[in-house]
Design an enzyme around this catalytic site. Structure first.
Site, short mmCIF file in Angstrom:
data_model
loop_
_atom_site.label_atom_id
_atom_site.label_comp_id
_atom_site.label_asym_id
_atom_site.label_seq_id
_atom_site.Cartn_x
_atom_site.Cartn_y
_atom_site.Cartn_z
N CYS A 168 0.81 -1.14 0.00
CA CYS A 168 -0.08 -0.05 -0.03
C CYS A 168 0.76 1.18 0.01
CB CYS A 168 -0.93 -0.01 1.40
SG CYS A 168 -1.85 1.33 1.34
N CYS A 171 -0.29 4.04 2.28
CA CYS A 171 0.04 3.89 3.67
C CYS A 171 1.41 4.24 4.04
CB CYS A 171 -0.21 2.40 4.02
SG CYS A 171 -2.08 1.87 3.74
N ASP A 172 2.38 3.40 3.02
CA ASP A 172 3.82 3.70 3.52
C ASP A 172 4.54 4.31 2.63
OD1 ASP A 172 3.11 1.78 5.50
OD2 ASP A 172 3.23 0.09 4.06
C1 LIG Z 1 0.81 -4.60 5.46
C2 LIG Z 1 -0.41 -3.58 5.55
C3 LIG Z 1 -0.26 -2.08 6.00
C4 LIG Z 1 -1.37 -1.49 5.67
N1 LIG Z 1 -1.12 -0.22 6.25
C5 LIG Z 1 -2.18 0.68 6.54
C6 LIG Z 1 -1.97 2.05 6.93
O1 LIG Z 1 -0.75 2.48 7.33
N2 LIG Z 1 -2.88 3.12 6.97
C7 LIG Z 1 -4.45 2.33 6.47
O2 LIG Z 1 -5.30 3.30 6.71
N3 LIG Z 1 -4.64 1.20 5.82
C8 LIG Z 1 -3.30 0.45 6.30
N4 LIG Z 1 -3.74 -1.03 5.37
C9 LIG Z 1 -5.10 -1.12 5.02
C10 LIG Z 1 -5.88 -1.57 5.90
O3 LIG Z 1 -5.24 -2.50 7.07
C11 LIG Z 1 -7.17 -1.94 5.45
O4 LIG Z 1 -7.94 -1.35 4.64
C12 LIG Z 1 -8.15 -2.51 6.58
O5 LIG Z 1 -7.72 -3.31 7.66
C13 LIG Z 1 -9.48 -3.09 6.01
O6 LIG Z 1 -10.41 -3.33 7.28
P1 LIG Z 1 -11.53 -4.25 7.25
O7 LIG Z 1 -11.99 -4.22 8.61
O8 LIG Z 1 -12.22 -4.19 6.04
O9 LIG Z 1 -10.70 -5.92 6.98
P2 LIG Z 1 -9.34 -6.61 7.54
O10 LIG Z 1 -8.59 -5.63 8.38
O11 LIG Z 1 -8.85 -7.24 6.59
O12 LIG Z 1 -10.36 -7.53 8.69
C14 LIG Z 1 -10.77 -8.60 8.20
C15 LIG Z 1 -11.36 -9.53 9.47
O13 LIG Z 1 -11.98 -10.43 9.15
C16 LIG Z 1 -11.87 -11.66 9.78
N5 LIG Z 1 -12.25 -12.82 8.83
C17 LIG Z 1 -12.11 -13.03 7.76
N6 LIG Z 1 -12.65 -14.31 7.26
C18 LIG Z 1 -13.02 -14.79 8.63
C19 LIG Z 1 -13.93 -15.95 8.88
N7 LIG Z 1 -14.20 -16.88 8.12
N8 LIG Z 1 -14.24 -16.04 10.54
C20 LIG Z 1 -13.79 -14.88 11.19
N9 LIG Z 1 -13.20 -13.95 10.93
C21 LIG Z 1 -13.16 -13.78 9.52
C22 LIG Z 1 -10.39 -11.57 10.07
O14 LIG Z 1 -9.99 -12.33 11.24
C23 LIG Z 1 -10.11 -9.91 10.49
O15 LIG Z 1 -10.41 -9.89 11.45
C24 LIG Z 1 -2.41 -1.79 5.36
C25 LIG Z 1 -2.74 -3.08 4.90
C26 LIG Z 1 -1.68 -3.96 4.99
C27 LIG Z 1 -1.86 -5.31 4.60
#
Ligand SMILES: Cc1cc2nc3c(=O)[nH]c(=O)nc-3n(C[C@H](O)[C@H](O)[C@H](O)COP(=O)(O)OP(=O)(O)OC[C@H]3O[C@@H](n4cnc5c(N)ncnc54)[C@H](O)[C@@H]3O)c2cc1C
Length: 343
Positions: A168, A171-172
């Protein structure tokens, strides 16, 4: 699950907004979770936890199925998050997620570190089954399972994630001011990442395994015209080098097999992402991007009582703050949905 349909209709008739309803059977066999919950949230990233904070404060006693090893979501895999509002000096990803978890628990969210293995989303009462076979029933379900960036599949990729390996640029990118970085990929998003990174980095090497980009013409031209972007065609990354942080990439020419090394401080992997829709893909409408289809700016999916939030609905922005905002939208939609059911 076989004998539950009769219980369902009773539960609907008896439903009271607020704490989950329990029957005397609960006391006898808690593992069956015979309650009909107002809302079950699948996922514990910024979207899931924000939905939990809002629905808990609205007195719906949400159950959050957080995942067993992936609880906290994508931000658990990163180091410093500098763009989440409210933290002047930034905050470590895991700390931010722990804060969200505690904030949700403070208002009564019931967080269970379990993986959901199947869901039945049709009908007034939905069922959510976790790995040990326990079936939870709920009047509303929020799907916030996120999306997964595609990985190169290299041995040191995970180890150096947050230490020079990133998915990303938004992000970074800021961490690579005046450094040299590489972007791997050949689609629109790879070129977008590369172009964005030129704001900070001295030089961006775009590494593509073919001899032409998949990207649109306008994006290709943008890459060709940018003096800070150098393109390496027919090249694949064979290894990422570095002890504590990325120092170089080992490259291989896909035509000649010739090996080379590219010193870089960071590598951005931009080869696509996969929304986690396997649980729901046969029950909910999906978009052409394979995200869950929602109605306009709402979190309303193709089935009543089922809401979706975060990266699993978002092919474009995919940031912690947009996911959190989307979790809030889902919580408010659930509130309206349950209020309408009860009126
Ligand atoms: C390495 C990295 C760095 C990042 N840095 C930044 C940053 O600095 N700033 C920023 O704004 N964004 C950043 N992002 C992006 C950000 O992390 C995502 O946009 C955000 O986390 C999305 O949130 P979400 O809740 O939609 O999904 P996620 O954070 O992906 O969470 C998904 C959840 O679903 C759960 N899940 C999935 N399948 C199941 C299942 N079958 N049963 C139970 N639970 C399940 C997982 O356990 C998890 O808890 C980064 C992403 C990555 C990969």
């Amino acid at each position: 699950m076989s004998n539950q349909s009769g219980i369902f209709s009773n539960a609907v008739n008896l439903s009271v907004t607020g704490a989950a309803q329990t029957s005397p059977a609960d006391a006898a066999d808690a593992s069956q979770d015979d309650a009909v919950h107002d809302v079950v949230i699948v996922g514990s990233g910024p979207a899931g936890y924000t939905a939990a904070i809002y629905t808990a404060r609205a007195n719906f006693a949400p159950v959050v199925l957080a995942g067993s090893v992936t609880a906290g979501g994508e931000l658990m895999n990163t180091t410093e998050v500098e763009n989440y509002p409210g933290f002047v000096d930034g905050i470590m990803g895991p700390e931010l997620m722990e804060n969200m978890q505690q904030q949700a628990e403070r208002f009564g969210a019931d967080i269970r570190y379990e993986d959901v293995v199947s869901v039945e989303l049709d009908g007034e009462i939905k069922t959510v089954t976790v790995e040990d076979g326990t079936v939870l029933r709920a009047r509303a379900v929020i799907i916030s399972t996120g999306s997964e960036y595609r990985k190169l599949g290299l041995p040191d990729e995970e180890r150096l994630s947050g230490h020079g390996v990133s998915w990303c640029a938004t992000c970074d990118g800021f961490f690579f001011k005046d450094r040299e970085v590489a972007v791997v990929g050949g689609g629109d998003s790879a070129i977008e990442e590369a172009t964005f990174l030129t704001k900070f980095a001295d030089k961006v090497t775009l590494i593509h395994r073919r001899d032409q980009f998949r990207a649109s013409d306008i994006m290709k031209q943008r890459a060709f015209d940018d003096p800070k972007i150098e393109i390496l065609w027919n090249t694949r990354v064979a290894a990422i080098q570095g002890e504590d942080k990325v120092t170089a990439l080992s490259l291989e020419d896909t035509v000649t097999g010739e090996a080379s090394e590219l010193p870089v401080a960071g590598v951005f992997v931009a080869i696509g992402s996969d929304p986690r829709v396997s649980l729901v893909k046969d029950q909910l409408e999906l978009t052409v991007d394979n995200t869950i289809a929602v109605d306009g700016r709402s979190s309303t999916t193709s089935l009543p009582g089922v809401f979706a939030a975060g990266d699993v609905v978002d092919p474009t922005y995919r940031q912690a703050i947009t996911a959190a905002g989307s979790g809030c939208v889902a919580a408010v939609d659930v509130e309206h949905y349950l209020a309408a059911l009860d009126s």
